[in-house]
Structures are given as structure tokens and as C-alpha cells.
Write a protein that holds these residues in place. Structure first.
Motif, PDB file in Angstrom:
ATOM      1  N   GLN A 172      -3.052   2.522   1.631  1.00 37.30           N
ATOM      2  CA  GLN A 172      -3.497   1.296   2.613  1.00 37.30           C
ATOM      3  C   GLN A 172      -3.196   1.771   4.296  1.00 37.30           C
ATOM      4  OE1 GLN A 172      -0.156  -1.158   1.175  1.00 37.30           O
ATOM      5  NE2 GLN A 172      -1.127  -2.374   0.054  1.00 37.30           N
ATOM      6  N   ASP A 177       4.941  -6.831   6.876  1.00 37.85           N
ATOM      7  CA  ASP A 177       4.795  -7.683   6.036  1.00 37.85           C
ATOM      8  C   ASP A 177       4.970  -9.228   6.367  1.00 37.85           C
ATOM      9  OD1 ASP A 177       3.608  -6.445   3.658  1.00 37.85           O
ATOM     10  OD2 ASP A 177       5.593  -6.145   2.869  1.00 37.85           O
ATOM     11  N   ALA A 207       9.967  -3.658  -4.414  1.00 42.42           N
ATOM     12  CA  ALA A 207       8.987  -3.366  -5.413  1.00 42.42           C
ATOM     13  C   ALA A 207       9.710  -2.777  -6.590  1.00 42.42           C
ATOM     14  CB  ALA A 207       8.109  -2.125  -4.553  1.00 42.42           C
ATOM     15  N   THR A 220       4.661   4.120  -2.269  1.00 39.23           N
ATOM     16  CA  THR A 220       4.744   3.378  -0.876  1.00 39.23           C
ATOM     17  C   THR A 220       5.282   4.356   0.071  1.00 39.23           C
ATOM     18  OG1 THR A 220       5.052   1.326  -1.877  1.00 39.23           O
ATOM     19  CG2 THR A 220       5.182   1.453   0.563  1.00 39.23           C
ATOM     20  N   GLN A 251       7.718   9.252   1.575  1.00 38.79           N
ATOM     21  CA  GLN A 251       7.593   8.726   0.084  1.00 38.79           C
ATOM     22  C   GLN A 251       8.802   9.231  -0.903  1.00 38.79           C
ATOM     23  OE1 GLN A 251       3.589  10.346  -0.124  1.00 38.79           O
ATOM     24  NE2 GLN A 251       3.100   8.278  -1.273  1.00 38.79           N
ATOM     25  N   HIS A 268       4.988   0.359   6.591  1.00 43.86           N
ATOM     26  CA  HIS A 268       4.911   0.595   5.263  1.00 43.86           C
ATOM     27  C   HIS A 268       3.272   0.718   4.706  1.00 43.86           C
ATOM     28  CE1 HIS A 268       5.590  -3.569   4.590  1.00 43.86           C
ATOM     29  NE2 HIS A 268       4.438  -3.161   3.290  1.00 43.86           N
ATOM     30  N   ALA A 269       3.062   1.542   3.867  1.00 41.34           N
ATOM     31  CA  ALA A 269       1.714   1.456   3.389  1.00 41.34           C
ATOM     32  C   ALA A 269       1.729   2.034   1.813  1.00 41.34           C
ATOM     33  CB  ALA A 269       0.571   2.182   4.154  1.00 41.34           C
ATOM     34  N   GLY A 270       0.830   1.494   1.101  1.00 42.84           N
ATOM     35  CA  GLY A 270       0.915   2.211  -0.549  1.00 42.84           C
ATOM     36  C   GLY A 270       0.129   3.433  -0.177  1.00 42.84           C
ATOM     37  N   LEU A 283       5.775  -6.618  -7.134  1.00 40.58           N
ATOM     38  CA  LEU A 283       6.057  -6.733  -5.632  1.00 40.58           C
ATOM     39  C   LEU A 283       7.076  -8.059  -5.586  1.00 40.58           C
ATOM     40  CD1 LEU A 283       2.752  -5.222  -4.047  1.00 40.58           C
ATOM     41  CD2 LEU A 283       4.927  -4.041  -4.682  1.00 40.58           C
TER      42      LEU A 283
END
Ligand code: FE2
Length: 385
Positions: A172, A177, A207, A220, A251, A268-270, A283
Motif C-alpha cells: 500500500q 488511518d 491487526a 505492515t 516490519q 504505515h502501509a501493508g 484488522l
């Protein structure tokens, strides 16, 4: 006079880098078991052993400090120790996805390309509707309640969304968020910066790993300390900030049943899934009683579905001491307001009875299911103007 309104021209990359160059001070985290890449790591067993003891407030303080003034996230190994309950929930999730794919409804995702992932919105209610016993086994989790209260205080509102990233699913874009992570920069700039900063205290992101998550599977990516940058809700789309994230994010690998909890203001980002298997996470988005949750959940329906499960356990003397509290926290509408004070006047003190209190009272008095559902309907009706 101090400024309260800012726009993207005010972004200060140097200030951001200075904040994100901090390191975790291990001495601040006396209950932790490890620090990896500026991520504070706890053993679920340790947290469970502290809950209900005089040390509990000290641990809550430490967790709150970690999210607010520390790196902005922590991991809990074996946060969900009952892996059978995790697997059972996964089975239900996979069934839901199969069913939803057959239906004509289109489910968009906000940060992933179509086909690279599967998403279940309102996985909380859907799990409860499909299998209330599986739901109860999964959400009977004192660690989940404890960390939620450490950030939000009591009466929080649980919501959950399942994300399954397919092999080859790409990373991502870094982001913040809900709440303001969902708004365009122009809208964010309309909020005084105090409200922008405040908004992070209204949500806890979590998560839960439902599969083994090696680094190759793309767990993530996080940028520790980035939650502390005051103008961050307007910064995450900026190229300089994105490039910094790409170079400096971290990570950690996770095992099934491990969980990570973070401030929604943390960048953050997947990650990219380079494994041959799906990466599955539940999540959790946990809202303060004082905030508006992202998803609408039919909590009355869920409460009616969960009560028979708890009632059967009560009848068989198998209801754990805290089970009603832990499960109820994820199910009921456990805040007294908003309500209609003409019809829903306080029973004790200054607050009307909540659905959670009603459920506890009903179980103590062993009300049959029909009576409880009737009383719950009456209580709901009293709240409507
Ligand atoms: Fe996110």
C-alpha cells in the motif's frame, strides 16, 4: 497569538525527520520482552498475568506512553493464545468471502488494487451472525480489552475488517488511518490542529495475524514516532514524506495469534506479499466511546445472538469470571449516550443503564433468552426520541 490552522505549505520535513530519528528507550518499557527495530514487543502471557493485579495501571500507563510519546506501536506475541479459535474464525471469514463473491455486490477497497486482496467489511457482525460461538471464543480476550482501555478508556466500540492479501499483492501507499486519514488535505486543514491531534486518541488500530506472517509475506510496514508529527494528516501524500517512509519504515514478522496495536496517526502501509500463500489479518478498529466509529454495526442484533451462548454457559456453570465483560465489550453498545433523557432516565448515579449492564444483570438472574430480548428491545426503545 498561536496559530491553530495550517495547510500543506506549512509541512516541515526537517521536523518530521527529527521526530522519526528517535530511538526507543528500553528502560521506559519494563513489562516488555523485546525491542526490535523500534517496535516494543510484549508477551501476551505477561500481560495476562498482570491484568487484575496492582501492577495493571502501571502497565496501562506504559502502553499508553508507547502509543502517544513512544514509537506509536507495540506488538503482543500470542495476544490470541487459543489458535483453534483463530482458525475457526478464519474458516468463517473464508466462507463469507466465498459467499460475497457470488453476490452481485461490489466491495471496493481504499488502498489496494482490485484482485490483489479480499476484504470483509464489518467482519465483526458477520462473524457473530455466522457463528456466535466462534465469535465468543475469539473475542473472549482479556488482552484485547486491556490494550483497548489503555488507549481509549472504558466503553469502547469494537469494529473489525478482514484483509486477505494474495500472493503478489503489492504494498500500500503509506498513510494514516481513520478519522482524518480518510479526508482530503483541504478538509483536514479546516480542522484546528488541536482537533487533528486529538483525533488519534479516538481510535486504536489493531491487526491480528491469522496466518504466519514472515517478512516475505509483507506484514505492515511502520514508521516509528511518525504519529508525533502534528501536521501528519496532511503530510502522508507528500512525495518527500513517502520517500522517507520507503527508506525508513520497519516490519516485524508475526506468528498466528500475534497482534500489533498502533496509533491511527502512525504512518504505515501493508507490505508486498512475495510468498505463495495468502496473508490474512483481522484488522481491529476500536473506537472511543466519545468518537464516531467508522462502521455502523447492529449491536442489538449481535447482543441477541451472543446472549444465548453466554446463557448456556451460565446454566452449565462454565461461564468464566470475566467472560461476559470481555465478550460484551466487543458486542454491546456499552455507552449510555446519546439517549432520550425523557424516557431513559438514570437508574443509578447519573447514567442510564447500558446494554452491557442489562446483559450482566440478566445473566446473574438467569433470565431466559426471550425475556432478555424483550427487555433489550424495551431499553432500545427508551433511547429513541
Ligand atoms: Fe491503514
Amino acid at each position: 497569538m498561536q496559530r491553530h490552522f495550517y495547510n500543506t505549505d506549512d509541512l516541515d520535513f526537517v521536523e518530521f525527520v527529527a521526530l522519526c530519528s528517535n530511538s526507543v528507550n528500553q528502560q521506559d518499557y519494563t513489562f516488555s520482552s523485546d525491542i526490535q527495530k523500534n517496535v516494543v514487543i510484549y508477551d501476551g502471557e505477561k500481560i495476562r498475568s498482570v491484568i487484575g493485579t496492582p501492577q495493571a495501571t502501571k502497565l496501562k500507563t506504559e502502553l499508553h506512553h508507547c502509543l502517544k510519546d513512544g514509537p506509536g506501536l507495540f506488538a503482543v506475541r500470542q495476544a490470541f493464545p487459543d489458535l483453534k479459535a483463530v482458525d475457526r474464525a478464519t474458516e468463517v471469514f473464508l466462507d463469507i468471502i466465498t459467499q460475497e463473491k457470488k453476490s452481485a455486490e461490489h466491495h471496493g477497497d481504499h488502498f489496494a488494487k482490485p484482485g490483489e486482496n479480499e476484504r470483509i467489511w464489518n467482519a465483526l457482525q458477520k462473524l457473530c451472525e455466522r457463528d456466535a460461538e466462534a465469535f465468543a471464543a475469539y473475542y473472549d480476550n482479556p488482552v484485547l480489552c486491556f490494550v483497548s482501555e489503555a488507549w481509549l478508556g472504558p466503553f469502547f466500540q469494537m469494529t473489525a475488517q478482514v484483509n486477505i492479501v494474495k500472493p503478489g499483492g503489492k504494498a500500500q501507499q503509506p498513510h494514516r488511518d481513520y478519522h482524518l486519514g480518510f479526508q482530503e488535505n483541504e478538509v483536514v486543514s479546516e480542522f484546528p490542529v488541536t482537533a487533528q491531534i486529538l483525533s488519534q486518541f479516538l481510535t486504536l488500530q489493531g491487526a491480528v495475524a491469522h496466518t504466519e506472517m514472515k517478512i516475505e509475506s509483507g506484514p505492515t510496514m511502520f514508521l516509528p514516532f511518525s504519529q508525533q508529527y502534528p501536521l501528519g494528516y496532511m503530510a502522508w501524500r507528500d512525495t518527500k514524506f513517502i520517500k522517507y517512509f520507503e527508506k525508513n519504515s520497519v516490519q516485524i514478522s508475526m506468528k498466528k495469534g500475534d497482534a500489533v496495536f498502533l496509533s491511527p496517526a502512525l504512518f504505515h502501509a501493508g507490505g508486498t506479499n512475495t510468498e505463495k500463500t495468502d496473508r490474512i489479518a483481522n484488522l481491529l478498529q476500536i473506537s472511543s466511546a466519545f468518537g464516531k466509529a467508522m462502521e455502523s454495526v447492529d449491536r442489538v442484533k449481535m447482543t441477541k445472538l451472543i446472549y444465548p451462548v453466554l446463557f448456556e454457559k451460565k446454566k452449565r456453570n462454565q461461564l468464566g469470571e470475566n467472560e461476559v465483560r470481555t465478550i460484551g465489550a466487543s458486542v454491546t453498545d456499552s455507552y449510555s449516550f446519546p439517549t432520550n433523557l425523557d424516557t431513559d432516565s438514570p437508574t443509578e448515579g447519573s447514567v442510564p443503564e447500558t446494554a452491557q449492564s442489562l446483559m450482566e444483570r440478566a445473566l446473574n438472574k438467569k433470565w431466559p433468552v426471550e425475556k432478555f430480548c424483550l427487555k433489550l428491545d424495551e431499553a432500545v426503545k427508551r433511547r429513541i426520541p
